[in-house]
Every structure is written in C-alpha cells, then in structure tokens.
Scaffold this motif. Structure first.
Motif, short mmCIF file in Angstrom:
data_model
loop_
_atom_site.label_atom_id
_atom_site.label_comp_id
_atom_site.label_asym_id
_atom_site.label_seq_id
_atom_site.Cartn_x
_atom_site.Cartn_y
_atom_site.Cartn_z
N LYS A 74 46.92 43.27 45.31
CA LYS A 74 47.44 43.33 43.95
C LYS A 74 47.47 41.94 43.33
O LYS A 74 47.07 41.75 42.17
CB LYS A 74 48.84 43.94 43.95
N GLU A 75 47.92 40.94 44.08
CA GLU A 75 47.97 39.57 43.56
C GLU A 75 46.57 39.05 43.28
O GLU A 75 46.35 38.38 42.27
CB GLU A 75 48.70 38.67 44.55
N LEU A 76 45.63 39.35 44.15
CA LEU A 76 44.25 38.91 43.92
C LEU A 76 43.66 39.57 42.68
O LEU A 76 42.95 38.92 41.90
CB LEU A 76 43.39 39.21 45.15
N GLU A 77 43.95 40.84 42.47
CA GLU A 77 43.46 41.54 41.28
C GLU A 77 44.06 40.94 40.02
O GLU A 77 43.38 40.76 39.00
CB GLU A 77 43.78 43.03 41.37
N GLU A 78 45.37 40.60 40.08
CA GLU A 78 46.01 39.99 38.91
C GLU A 78 45.39 38.63 38.60
O GLU A 78 45.15 38.30 37.44
CB GLU A 78 47.51 39.85 39.16
N GLU A 79 45.10 37.85 39.63
CA GLU A 79 44.45 36.55 39.41
C GLU A 79 43.06 36.73 38.86
O GLU A 79 42.61 35.97 37.99
CB GLU A 79 44.41 35.76 40.74
N TRP A 80 42.35 37.73 39.35
CA TRP A 80 40.99 37.98 38.89
C TRP A 80 40.99 38.41 37.41
O TRP A 80 40.14 37.99 36.63
CB TRP A 80 40.34 39.05 39.76
N ASP A 81 41.96 39.25 37.04
CA ASP A 81 42.07 39.72 35.66
C ASP A 81 42.41 38.57 34.70
O ASP A 81 41.99 38.58 33.54
CB ASP A 81 43.12 40.83 35.54
N GLU A 82 43.16 37.59 35.18
CA GLU A 82 43.53 36.46 34.32
C GLU A 82 42.34 35.58 34.00
O GLU A 82 42.31 34.94 32.96
CB GLU A 82 44.62 35.62 35.03
N LYS A 83 41.34 35.57 34.84
CA LYS A 83 40.18 34.68 34.62
C LYS A 83 39.19 35.26 33.66
O LYS A 83 39.09 36.21 33.14
CB LYS A 83 39.47 34.40 35.95
#
Length: 56
Positions: free
Chosen positions: A47-56
């Motif tokens: 979930k944290e990796l997906e959130e970071e990916w979405d922010e980029k």
C-alpha cells in the motif's frame, strides 16, 4: 533409603531445570512477538509503495 533420596533430588533437579527453560522460552517468545509487531505486513508495504508510485 539413599536411592530414594537421590531419585527425589534428581527429579527435583529435572523439574526445576524444565521450569527455568520454560521461563526463558516464554521470554524469548514475548521478545519475538514484540519485534513482529514493529514490522509492516506485506499488504502495508504494498500500500505504501502504491501511494508513493501514485504521487510521482
């Protein structure tokens, strides 16, 4: 008579030794449980990796 006393002392030694081992294993188990609670689960990491990916 002496054999009975030796047997009782030996059994007492065995019981005390097993109790000490049990207590130490419980301590180790509690320590490991506390460490496991500090780590993130795979789902949380994903979930944290997906959130970071979405922010980029």
């Amino acid at each position: 008579m002496e054999v009975e006393i030796i047997f009782v002392l030996f059994m007492l030694y065995v019981v005390i030794s097993l109790w000490v081992i049990h207590a130490k294993l419980n301590t180790i188990t509690e320590h490991v449980k506390r460490q496991d609670e500090d780590f993130l689960t795979d789902e949380q990491i994903e979930k944290e990796l997906e959130e970071e990916w979405d922010e980029k």
